[in-house]
Design a protein around this motif. Structure first.
Motif, PDB file in Angstrom:
ATOM      1  N   PHE A  49      52.866  21.343  42.038  1.00  0.00           N
ATOM      2  CA  PHE A  49      51.980  22.315  41.452  1.00  0.00           C
ATOM      3  C   PHE A  49      52.270  22.657  40.142  1.00  0.00           C
ATOM      4  CE2 PHE A  49      50.736  21.697  45.699  1.00  0.00           C
ATOM      5  CZ  PHE A  49      49.001  21.114  45.842  1.00  0.00           C
ATOM      6  N   TYR A  50      52.042  22.875  39.048  1.00  0.00           N
ATOM      7  CA  TYR A  50      52.072  24.569  38.107  1.00  0.00           C
ATOM      8  C   TYR A  50      50.741  25.354  37.919  1.00  0.00           C
ATOM      9  CZ  TYR A  50      54.499  19.735  36.475  1.00  0.00           C
ATOM     10  OH  TYR A  50      55.140  18.131  36.563  1.00  0.00           O
ATOM     11  N   VAL A  51      51.649  26.549  38.022  1.00  0.00           N
ATOM     12  CA  VAL A  51      50.734  27.352  37.550  1.00  0.00           C
ATOM     13  C   VAL A  51      50.264  27.180  35.926  1.00  0.00           C
ATOM     14  CG1 VAL A  51      51.245  29.639  36.663  1.00  0.00           C
ATOM     15  CG2 VAL A  51      52.418  28.822  38.619  1.00  0.00           C
ATOM     16  N   ALA A  52      49.172  27.319  36.059  1.00  0.00           N
ATOM     17  CA  ALA A  52      47.930  27.001  34.615  1.00  0.00           C
ATOM     18  C   ALA A  52      47.280  28.920  34.735  1.00  0.00           C
ATOM     19  CB  ALA A  52      47.441  25.870  34.951  1.00  0.00           C
ATOM     20  N   ALA A  59      52.367  26.242  32.995  1.00  0.00           N
ATOM     21  CA  ALA A  59      53.965  26.746  32.872  1.00  0.00           C
ATOM     22  C   ALA A  59      54.603  26.349  34.362  1.00  0.00           C
ATOM     23  CB  ALA A  59      52.891  28.620  33.450  1.00  0.00           C
ATOM     24  N   ASP A  60      55.042  27.365  35.316  1.00  0.00           N
ATOM     25  CA  ASP A  60      56.264  27.735  36.370  1.00  0.00           C
ATOM     26  C   ASP A  60      55.999  25.805  37.384  1.00  0.00           C
ATOM     27  OD1 ASP A  60      57.400  29.743  36.035  1.00  0.00           O
ATOM     28  OD2 ASP A  60      57.054  31.146  37.351  1.00  0.00           O
ATOM     29  N   GLU A  61      56.640  25.531  38.298  1.00  0.00           N
ATOM     30  CA  GLU A  61      56.605  24.250  38.738  1.00  0.00           C
ATOM     31  C   GLU A  61      56.740  24.558  39.894  1.00  0.00           C
ATOM     32  OE1 GLU A  61      57.194  19.257  38.641  1.00  0.00           O
ATOM     33  OE2 GLU A  61      58.402  21.104  37.558  1.00  0.00           O
ATOM     34  N   ILE A  62      56.338  23.643  41.032  1.00  0.00           N
ATOM     35  CA  ILE A  62      56.768  23.419  42.313  1.00  0.00           C
ATOM     36  C   ILE A  62      56.312  22.493  43.046  1.00  0.00           C
ATOM     37  CG2 ILE A  62      55.650  24.706  44.873  1.00  0.00           C
ATOM     38  CD1 ILE A  62      53.859  26.254  42.143  1.00  0.00           C
ATOM     39  N   HIS A  91      41.118  34.713  40.604  1.00  0.00           N
ATOM     40  CA  HIS A  91      40.955  33.545  40.199  1.00  0.00           C
ATOM     41  C   HIS A  91      41.658  32.235  39.776  1.00  0.00           C
ATOM     42  CE1 HIS A  91      36.696  34.579  40.692  1.00  0.00           C
ATOM     43  NE2 HIS A  91      36.744  35.479  40.037  1.00  0.00           N
ATOM     44  N   GLN A  92      43.133  32.416  40.327  1.00  0.00           N
ATOM     45  CA  GLN A  92      44.087  31.229  39.745  1.00  0.00           C
ATOM     46  C   GLN A  92      44.109  30.266  40.127  1.00  0.00           C
ATOM     47  OE1 GLN A  92      47.458  32.401  38.652  1.00  0.00           O
ATOM     48  NE2 GLN A  92      48.070  31.265  38.484  1.00  0.00           N
ATOM     49  N   LYS A  93      44.547  29.767  38.805  1.00  0.00           N
ATOM     50  CA  LYS A  93      44.072  28.061  38.408  1.00  0.00           C
ATOM     51  C   LYS A  93      45.711  27.476  38.894  1.00  0.00           C
ATOM     52  CE  LYS A  93      40.199  28.031  35.352  1.00  0.00           C
ATOM     53  NZ  LYS A  93      40.140  29.476  35.480  1.00  0.00           N
ATOM     54  N   PHE A  94      45.544  26.393  39.300  1.00  0.00           N
ATOM     55  CA  PHE A  94      46.994  25.641  39.327  1.00  0.00           C
ATOM     56  C   PHE A  94      46.838  23.996  39.171  1.00  0.00           C
ATOM     57  CE2 PHE A  94      47.941  28.742  42.845  1.00  0.00           C
ATOM     58  CZ  PHE A  94      48.980  29.372  42.420  1.00  0.00           C
ATOM     59  N   TYR A  95      47.789  23.094  38.377  1.00  0.00           N
ATOM     60  CA  TYR A  95      47.429  22.050  37.983  1.00  0.00           C
ATOM     61  C   TYR A  95      48.320  21.192  38.551  1.00  0.00           C
ATOM     62  CZ  TYR A  95      47.178  18.351  34.369  1.00  0.00           C
ATOM     63  OH  TYR A  95      46.819  16.984  33.676  1.00  0.00           O
ATOM     64  N   TYR A  96      47.647  20.050  39.064  1.00  0.00           N
ATOM     65  CA  TYR A  96      48.505  19.106  40.484  1.00  0.00           C
ATOM     66  C   TYR A  96      48.531  17.547  40.050  1.00  0.00           C
ATOM     67  CZ  TYR A  96      49.175  17.200  45.017  1.00  0.00           C
ATOM     68  OH  TYR A  96      49.564  16.619  45.625  1.00  0.00           O
ATOM     69  N   ASP A 105      45.923  13.766  38.559  1.00  0.00           N
ATOM     70  CA  ASP A 105      45.841  14.827  38.122  1.00  0.00           C
ATOM     71  C   ASP A 105      44.692  15.749  38.700  1.00  0.00           C
ATOM     72  OD1 ASP A 105      48.563  14.923  36.508  1.00  0.00           O
ATOM     73  OD2 ASP A 105      47.173  14.176  34.608  1.00  0.00           O
ATOM     74  N   PHE A 106      44.585  16.563  38.967  1.00  0.00           N
ATOM     75  CA  PHE A 106      44.375  18.039  39.293  1.00  0.00           C
ATOM     76  C   PHE A 106      44.101  19.093  38.806  1.00  0.00           C
ATOM     77  CE2 PHE A 106      45.194  14.143  42.865  1.00  0.00           C
ATOM     78  CZ  PHE A 106      44.049  13.894  43.597  1.00  0.00           C
ATOM     79  N   HIS A 107      42.757  19.305  39.346  1.00  0.00           N
ATOM     80  CA  HIS A 107      42.844  20.897  38.754  1.00  0.00           C
ATOM     81  C   HIS A 107      42.163  21.895  40.251  1.00  0.00           C
ATOM     82  CE1 HIS A 107      40.672  19.971  34.286  1.00  0.00           C
ATOM     83  NE2 HIS A 107      42.589  19.905  34.815  1.00  0.00           N
ATOM     84  N   VAL A 108      43.016  22.525  40.241  1.00  0.00           N
ATOM     85  CA  VAL A 108      43.110  23.180  41.675  1.00  0.00           C
ATOM     86  C   VAL A 108      42.999  24.965  41.152  1.00  0.00           C
ATOM     87  CG1 VAL A 108      44.277  24.239  43.521  1.00  0.00           C
ATOM     88  CG2 VAL A 108      44.852  22.001  42.756  1.00  0.00           C
TER      89      VAL A 108
END
Length: 216
Positions: A49-52, A59-62, A91-96, A105-108
């Motif tokens: 996951f990436y903070v987006a 941005a930051d990766e998990i 409405h936080q988004k994560f790129y996965y 690739d997913f939008h979360v």
């Protein structure tokens, strides 16, 4: 205890949607595995996951099962990272990215925050499902000649995910001069009859003099 509702969609298949309710105290690994309970994919694949931001810029990766290089960089691990620690926006988004060897690739996106969990409901919980996920295509690995000591054969058809039943692709590959093994059970087409010769009976076969009189 708060419950997050995340909308998960494929980046390239935006009609495939899953909405998952999960406790704020659960981890990104819990969410990662919950996603693939709904897709049927093997969750034991290196993924992140990436903070987006609102434009899906990472941005930051998990990470899950990170490479040694990522570990050395101190990348956060999914198993150790609670969802609430990375939620800064309602409405936080994560790129996965799932499976770096053959990625999807997913939008979360966080779409709702429920203030209390429902009694008796197990979390994560699949709230909504729409669309059929794309099937994974497994391509055999090409032998590494440095390890085997032999020259590896490059399987062109597997590399492009070729399906033999696709006749258009078969014709294209034949045009490229790449041999494809013929099906030994394929029926040969019936030999076309010569319509011109059928006009003549066995007794009326024209001779050479008749053709000589034709004006070409």
């Amino acid at each position: 205890m708060a419950v997050y509702r995340f909308k998960i969609s494929f980046e390239d298949y935006d009609d495939v949607i899953r909405e998952i309710d999960i406790k704020s105290t659960q981890t990104f690994e819990d969410l990662h595995k919950a996603i693939h309970l709904t897709t049927g994919y093997n969750p034991e694949q290196s993924s992140s996951f990436y903070v987006a931001n609102d434009h899906w810029i990472k941005a930051d990766e998990i990470a899950f099962q990170p490479s040694q290089r990522k570990i050395d960089r101190g990348v956060a691990l999914m198993a150790d990272s609670k969802l609430s620690s990375f939620i800064e926006d309602p409405h936080q988004k994560f790129y996965y990215t799932y499976n770096f060897d053959r990625p999807f690739d997913f939008h979360v996106e966080l779409i709702k925050i429920l203030l209390n969990e429902e009694s008796g409901k197990g979390y994560p919980y699949l709230f909504r499902s729409a669309g059929e996920v794309p099937k994974l295509v497994v391509t055999p690995l090409i032998p590494d000649p440095d390890e085997t000591g032999e020259e590896g054969d490059f399987d062109f058809l597997n590399e492009i995910d070729f399906v033999v039943e696709d006749t258009e692709e078969l014709e294209t590959i034949s045009d490229l001069g790449i041999a494809v093994e013929e099906d030994e059970h394929r029926e040969e087409p019936e030999e076309e009859k010569d319509e011109f010769m059928d006009e003549f009976s066995d007794n009326d076969t024209p001779d050479a003099d008749d053709f000589a009189k034709e004006d070409y």
